[in-house]
Every structure is written in structure tokens, then in C-alpha cells.
Design an enzyme around this catalytic site. Structure first.
Site, PDB file in Angstrom:
ATOM      1  N   SER A  67       0.792  -1.213   0.000  1.00  0.00           N
ATOM      2  CA  SER A  67       0.000   0.000   0.000  1.00  0.00           C
ATOM      3  C   SER A  67       0.841   1.288   0.000  1.00  0.00           C
ATOM      4  O   SER A  67       1.656   1.490  -0.885  1.00  0.00           O
ATOM      5  CB  SER A  67      -0.939  -0.066   1.202  1.00  0.00           C
ATOM      6  OG  SER A  67      -1.821   0.996   1.222  1.00  0.00           O
ATOM      7  N   ASP A 278      -3.015   6.421  -3.050  1.00  0.00           N
ATOM      8  CA  ASP A 278      -1.859   5.797  -2.403  1.00  0.00           C
ATOM      9  C   ASP A 278      -1.289   4.741  -3.364  1.00  0.00           C
ATOM     10  O   ASP A 278      -1.753   4.591  -4.492  1.00  0.00           O
ATOM     11  CB  ASP A 278      -2.213   5.218  -1.022  1.00  0.00           C
ATOM     12  CG  ASP A 278      -3.089   3.986  -1.115  1.00  0.00           C
ATOM     13  OD1 ASP A 278      -3.764   3.814  -2.133  1.00  0.00           O
ATOM     14  OD2 ASP A 278      -3.088   3.186  -0.154  1.00  0.00           O
ATOM     15  N   GLU A 372     -12.586   6.105   6.104  1.00  0.00           N
ATOM     16  CA  GLU A 372     -11.592   6.504   7.091  1.00  0.00           C
ATOM     17  C   GLU A 372     -11.125   7.895   6.672  1.00  0.00           C
ATOM     18  O   GLU A 372     -11.112   8.214   5.470  1.00  0.00           O
ATOM     19  CB  GLU A 372     -10.404   5.542   7.075  1.00  0.00           C
ATOM     20  CG  GLU A 372     -10.746   4.182   7.655  1.00  0.00           C
ATOM     21  CD  GLU A 372      -9.507   3.317   7.882  1.00  0.00           C
ATOM     22  OE1 GLU A 372      -9.301   2.888   9.013  1.00  0.00           O
ATOM     23  OE2 GLU A 372      -8.752   3.097   6.922  1.00  0.00           O
ATOM     24  N   ASN A 374      -8.320   8.902   6.371  1.00  0.00           N
ATOM     25  CA  ASN A 374      -7.170   8.786   5.468  1.00  0.00           C
ATOM     26  C   ASN A 374      -7.564   8.568   4.000  1.00  0.00           C
ATOM     27  O   ASN A 374      -6.709   8.452   3.137  1.00  0.00           O
ATOM     28  CB  ASN A 374      -6.233   7.680   5.944  1.00  0.00           C
ATOM     29  CG  ASN A 374      -6.883   6.292   5.918  1.00  0.00           C
ATOM     30  OD1 ASN A 374      -7.812   6.037   5.151  1.00  0.00           O
ATOM     31  ND2 ASN A 374      -6.392   5.390   6.754  1.00  0.00           N
ATOM     32  N   PRO A 500      -2.306   1.913  19.707  1.00  0.00           N
ATOM     33  CA  PRO A 500      -1.137   1.276  19.105  1.00  0.00           C
ATOM     34  C   PRO A 500      -1.414   1.032  17.627  1.00  0.00           C
ATOM     35  O   PRO A 500      -2.529   0.666  17.265  1.00  0.00           O
ATOM     36  CB  PRO A 500      -1.043  -0.054  19.861  1.00  0.00           C
ATOM     37  CG  PRO A 500      -2.427  -0.338  20.325  1.00  0.00           C
ATOM     38  CD  PRO A 500      -3.114   0.981  20.527  1.00  0.00           C
ATOM     39  N   THR A 503      -0.005  -1.669  12.114  1.00  0.00           N
ATOM     40  CA  THR A 503       0.873  -1.979  10.982  1.00  0.00           C
ATOM     41  C   THR A 503       2.343  -1.656  11.234  1.00  0.00           C
ATOM     42  O   THR A 503       3.212  -2.107  10.505  1.00  0.00           O
ATOM     43  CB  THR A 503       0.453  -1.161   9.737  1.00  0.00           C
ATOM     44  OG1 THR A 503       0.598   0.221  10.047  1.00  0.00           O
ATOM     45  CG2 THR A 503      -0.989  -1.440   9.345  1.00  0.00           C
TER      46      THR A 503
HETATM   47  C1  16G Z   1      -4.150  -0.296   7.127  1.00  0.00           C
HETATM   48  C2  16G Z   1      -5.627  -0.343   6.919  1.00  0.00           C
HETATM   49  C3  16G Z   1      -6.231   1.028   7.030  1.00  0.00           C
HETATM   50  C4  16G Z   1      -5.870   1.650   8.356  1.00  0.00           C
HETATM   51  C5  16G Z   1      -4.385   1.596   8.581  1.00  0.00           C
HETATM   52  C6  16G Z   1      -4.083   1.976  10.002  1.00  0.00           C
HETATM   53  C7  16G Z   1      -6.840  -1.808   5.427  1.00  0.00           C
HETATM   54  C8  16G Z   1      -7.017  -2.258   4.011  1.00  0.00           C
HETATM   55  N1  16G Z   1      -5.924  -0.864   5.603  1.00  0.00           N
HETATM   56  O1  16G Z   1      -3.520   0.431   6.124  1.00  0.00           O
HETATM   57  O2  16G Z   1      -7.607   0.900   6.929  1.00  0.00           O
HETATM   58  O3  16G Z   1      -6.297   2.972   8.425  1.00  0.00           O
HETATM   59  O4  16G Z   1      -3.919   0.276   8.386  1.00  0.00           O
HETATM   60  O5  16G Z   1      -2.735   1.832  10.215  1.00  0.00           O
HETATM   61  O6  16G Z   1      -7.492  -2.278   6.339  1.00  0.00           O
HETATM   62  P1  16G Z   1      -2.162   1.867  11.675  1.00  0.00           P
HETATM   63  O7  16G Z   1      -2.813   0.769  12.457  1.00  0.00           O
HETATM   64  O8  16G Z   1      -0.695   1.711  11.490  1.00  0.00           O
HETATM   65  O9  16G Z   1      -2.513   3.219  12.223  1.00  0.00           O
HETATM   66 ZN    ZN Z   2      -3.634   1.245   0.083  1.00  0.00          ZN
END
Ligand code: 16G
Ligand code: ZN
Length: 543
Positions: A67, A278, A372, A374, A500, A503
Site C-alpha cells: 500500500s 496511495d 476513514e 485517510n 497502538p 501496521t
Molecule cells: C491499514 C488499513 C487502514 C488503516 C491503517 C491503520 C486496510 C485495508 N488498511 O492500512 O484501513 O487505516 O492500516 O494503520 O485495512 P495503523 O494501524 O498503522 O494506524
Molecule cells: Zn492502500
């Protein structure tokens, strides 16, 4: 028929596990450095084929992408038969299979077969797509090896956006009832819907059919070009960051949203409408610069409210009663939520971060709009909504209601209902702006965002964090919520939360208030408390 034990073992030796690090099937599947992923992709190929067998041979998708993350990363996620995210009960099996030692692999695999009573003689097929990362083709080979090791069939779509692969999976499993399972079919469906609606809208005075799109140097550029060519005369789409620069580097939806400024190298001309995708084209944000050279961002919240206001009006014109709701996360700007409640008078729900949570909640409405902040989001039309619209098209005695019902039915085809889709979302926004005869600045006026700031704190162990109330309240570490509450009280329209990341190995701080300075001060204060109470490491964040 292949024997599970021997065939998988032969291919498995080509894809040995070369890391000891534990990886989780997180919010968006597995994400890591591309060099650590070969065995995981092979294993996900096997798992996708098993999932397909467990669904009587329905096609399962495997998308290779990281992504908005850096070029050096990559990742993988599985797509279920109707184009939705992998059922959550399978996530733990994905994690287990991915982390098994090479010698345990067969055992874990057999456990999965046993748990789900999978008939290994059942056929299986897997649709594979990838983004433009240099590491993607190699990882694609690993997935194919995995699928073939259990005699599965592969549909290899090559470079394709994430939402396009979701769409293909749904088309395949609905025997093309949702659309043709090709890029051509996707472009036809969307472009036909747009042209149909626009044809009936008549001339416009204010709306400008011109948009400049930053494609983050990702797969969206190629795929946007396919469809942009079809709008030659009616909508001019100028593609930038088409691959000449580094993927997601100082450009793209995430960069623009987080930094609240345009991509590097694109000078925002006053009044011109811009959008950023993105890296895998499932998010979009819009922006423009006004005459005082002030940058204005129109994020997922603004898109959701624009869509909802259009749909409410159209539903009313159809003479229909449909229960429409909006789903947001804690990151939604406080003023967007107030606008939805007070002006649009539409129910609004708040759920945890991550598309799967929003998608699930949106299914509870007859028409569910989820975004979202974002920029990831879409619209879900339930069967009951579709049949009400359909019957209004065919049997309404009122001509103008019938016309509106036809518009609504056509609009449904403009939407990729499987998941957020930059291309489809962009065409939706253009269609609505044209319908309202609005310029981007008119759209922006619907409500004014509270100033906000996002910060990141590194901690020793982010698993010590526990949140509730759709991530708006932190339970652990103890005392942190009290500290946040104390800070928030000091700022007008203050709101802040800590969660937290799902990702990355960090904790995220969000704060909003009446002015940018106040939002910044609040964010810094909350970051400091988080750092102190949760064992922060490295430097405290600065602005
Ligand atoms: C991922 C998620 C997105 C979320 C982001 C949060 C999917 C397809 N993508 O990119 O929806 O806003 O994680 O990231 O579910 P974070 O947990 O690092 O803040
Ligand atoms: Zn993406």
C-alpha cells in the site's frame, strides 16, 4: 489428485523460512521488508487455495502490496469470495501458518485441513494481483508455487490495483453478474455509469471537469490511464507521479494527509482541483490552494459527507425510504461528525481503525457509507435497498421519481462496493460535484475542519496498550487516560486519543482543537504523557 503431504513439501523447499521474526496477519494482512516475505507468500498461496476448497471452489484473491508503505516493503492479503476481506476467523490460521518453522509447516497445514474439514479433492482457484514494487513479481511466483502445490488454478492479473482485484474476485464468483472480470470490464462498468448520469445532468456553470491526480508513483497511474482515456471530451484527468519517481516517496494520499500539504514537486495552482492516490490505489484525498495560498485538504470525512448529502437528496427525489448511515473511526474530524448529526441528520457510527471494521458496520444499514479520514472508503447497497430502487425504476407512476430512481440505479454501478477504490471514488466525487455544480472550494465550505495533529511515539512494547470505546479510550497503561483527559480540558474543542498501530511498531497520537497551535500543543502534551507512562524510547516527537 495431488497428495497434500508430498507435493507441498517439494515446493516448500524452494521457499524456506529465512527469518525468525514473528509476523502477524494484521489490519491489512502481512507487511514487512520484501526480503522477509518469500516463504509467507508461498504459504499464503497454499492457504488461499485451501480457503477456496473450503468454499466449494469459489475463487479467493491474493493481493501483493504494501500500500502506502515504502518501496522496500511488501505485503500480502487474502480476499474472500464476494471481494471482501478474509474472514477474521481465518486470520489466526494465516498467522500460525506464516510463523511455523519449515518442519512444522505440514503439521499446521493438516490442522487447518482438519479444523475446516476441507475436502482436498475439491477444486480451487486463486486470483493474484500485485502492485508495481520491484519485489512483487518474485513474490507472485511464490504465491503461484503455493497455489499449484495443492493443485489450485491461478488467475494471474499482473499489476492491478488492490480494489480492482477485489472487484475481479466478486465478478468471478458471481459469474460476471457484478461485472466482467477483466480490466476492460471494470473500465466499461464505471465509465458507462458516469456517462449515463452526466448525460442527464445538462450544462454546468461552476463545476470544472478537470483534475490533476498524483498517483504516488504506483499502480494507480497505469490503471487510471485505462479509464481516463474514455473521458477524453467530458472529463480531463491529468496524471502525475505516474512512476517516474520513487513509490510513495513524498507523494501519495498518506503523505498529503499526514503532512497536510501537496506532494513534493507538484505546485498547487490556485483554485485547481487535485487528488492523491496511495501506492495500491485504495485511498484518495483531494486538495486545492486558495487565493491566499492556503492549502485545503478534503479527506475521507469530506468525501463521506459529500456522498451522503447527494444520496439523501436523491433518495428523497425517488420518494423512497432508505435507512442510510455513515461509518467513521476515531480519526474522523469532530466537526465532520457534528455536521453529519446536526446538518445531514444521518446516523453515524464509530468503529475501530481498519477497513474490515468499517465494512462490517456499514452492512448494518440499507445504504452504508464508510470512510476513514485517510481516504479509504466506499458505499454498500444492501439487497433491500437495491430491490426498492429497482421497483421504483420499473413501477413508479411519478415520472420524476422514476428518473431519479434510474439515476440512483446507475450510480450504484459507479461504486466498487467490495472495498475503497481511488478510481471509483474519484469518479463518484466528480459526478456529485457536477450534480451540485460545485467547484472544489464550494465543497470545502460544507463544514470547517477542527485543526488536528497526528504524532508517533516509539515505545518498548506496544502490546501493553489496551483501548476501548472504538479506540477513543485507553485502558492500559493505567493512568494514561486520566492524563489525556486533563490535557484535553485545557484546549477549546479539545479531543485526543492514543492507539497502538496495527501496521508499525509505534503508538499513534491524535489531537484536535480550535487552532493549529492548540492542536499541536495538545498532541505534544499527550505524546509526552504517553512516552512517560508507557516506556517511550528514542526522542520525544517534535512538530
Ligand atoms: C491499514 C488499513 C487502514 C488503516 C491503517 C491503520 C486496510 C485495508 N488498511 O492500512 O484501513 O487505516 O492500516 O494503520 O485495512 P495503523 O494501524 O498503522 O494506524
Ligand atoms: Zn492502500
Amino acid at each position: 489428485m495431488a497428495n497434500l503431504t508430498t507435493v507441498t513439501r517439494i515446493s516448500q523447499e524452494k521457499h524456506p523460512r529465512n527469518i525468525s521474526k514473528h509476523l502477524n496477519y494484521g489490519t491489512a494482512g502481512f507487511r514487512s521488508r520484501a526480503t522477509e516475505l518469500d516463504h509467507i507468500l508461498y504459504r499464503m498461496g497454499v492457504l488461499a487455495a485451501l480457503r477456496s476448497k473450503s468454499k466449494d471452489g469459489d475463487t479467493i484473491g491474493v493481493m501483493i502490496t504494501a500500500s502506502h508503505n515504502p518501496e522496500e516493503d511488501n505485503g500480502v492479503k487474502l480476499i474472500d469470495p464476494l471481494g471482501e476481506m478474509l474472514e477474521s476467523s481465518w486470520e489466526k490460521h494465516a498467522t500460525c501458518l506464516a510463523n511455523a518453522g519449515d518442519e512444522e509447516f505440514q503439521v499446521v497445514l493438516s490442522e487447518i485441513v482438519e479444523t475446516f474439514k476441507i475436502d482436498m479433492n475439491c477444486k480451487s482457484s486463486v486470483a493474484i494481483g500485485m502492485d508495481t514494487r520491484a519485489s512483487s513479481p518474485g513474490l507472485n511466483t511464490a504465491v503461484v508455487d503455493g497455489v499449484k502445490s495443492v493443485d489450485g488454478l491461478c488467475f494471474d492479473y499482473g499489476t492491478i490495483t488492490t480494489p480492482q482485484l477485489h472487484y475481479m474476485v466478486r465478478c468471478i464468483n458471481t459469474r460476471n453478474a457484478y461485472g466482467m472480470a477483466t480490466i476492460e470490464g471494470y473500465c466499461n462498468k464505471l465509465s458507462k455509469a458516469l456517462k449515463n448520469i452526466w448525460q442527464n445532468q445538462g450544462e454546468r456553470k461552476v463545476y470544472k471537469p478537470h483534475i490533476i491526480v498524483d498517483c504516488a508513483n504506483g499502480v494507480g497511474a497505469k490503471r487510471l490511464k485505462d479509464i481516463a482515456e474514455r473521458f477524453d471530451k467530458i472529463l480531463s484527468i491529468e496524471i502525475r507521479n505516474a512512476g517516474e519517481g520513487k513509490l510513495n516517496y513524498r507523494c501519495g494520499a498518506d503523505y498529503v494527509k499526514v503532512n497536510q500539504r501537496g506532494p513534493e514537486g507538484i505546485d498547487c495552482i490556485e483554485g485547481q482541483k487535485y487528488a492523491s492516490f496511495d501506492g495500491d490505489a485504495d485511498r484518495i484525498v483531494f486538495y486545492y490552494t486558495d487565493k491566499d495560498n492556503i492549502f485545503h485538504l478534503l479527506d475521507g470525512d469530506k468525501v463521506a459527507t459529500l456522498i451522503a448529502s447527494y444520496l439523501i437528496g436523491l433518495i428523497r427525489k425517488c420518494g423512497l425510504e432508505l435507512n442510510l448511515g455513515i461509518v467513521q473511526t476515531a480519526y474522523a474530524n469532530g466537526n465532520s461528525t457534528a455536521y453529519i448529526q446536526d446538518e445531514l441528520k444521518v446516523p453515524v457510527a464509530c468503529v475501530c481503525t481498519g477497513v474490515k471494521h468499517l465494512h462490517r458496520k456499514a452492512l448494518e444499514f440499507e445504504i452504508g457509507v464508510y470512510f476513514e479520514a485517510n481516504g479509504h472508503g466506499t458505499i454498500l447497497f444492501s439487497d433491500s435497498a437495491l430491490s426498492k430502487i429497482e421497483s421504483s425504476c420499473s413501477s413508479s407512476s411519478n415520472e420524476s421519481e422514476k428518473l431519479s430512481a434510474n439515476e440512483l440505479r446507475t450510480f450504484v454501478d459507479l461504486v466498487n462496493q467490495t472495498v475503497g477504490d481511488s478510481i471509483s471514488d474519484m469518479l463518484i466525487v466528480e459526478t456529485i460535484l457536477r450534480d451540485k455544480d460545485w467547484d472544489v472550494a464550494d465543497w470545502d465550505k460544507s463544514y470547517r475542519n477542527l485543526a488536528n495533529r497526528l504524532l508517533v511515539v516509539k515505545v518498548n512494547d506496544r502490546s501493553v496498550f489496551e483501548t476501548t470505546n472504538a479506540e477513543r479510550t485507553v485502558i492500559k497503561p493505567t493512568g494514561l487516560q486520566k492524563a489525556i483527559d486533563d490535557h484535553v480540558k485545557l484546549f477549546p474543542n479539545g479531543r485526543s486519543f492514543v492507539r497502538p498501530s496495527g501496521t508499525e511498531d509505534v503508538v499513534r497520537i491524535y489531537a484536535e482543537s480550535d487552532t493549529q497551535e492548540n492542536a499541536d500543543q495538545l498532541a505534544l502534551a499527550v505524546a509526552k504523557s504517553t512516552y512517560d507512562l508507557a516506556g517511550g524510547t528514542g526522542n520525544l516527537p517534535t512538530l
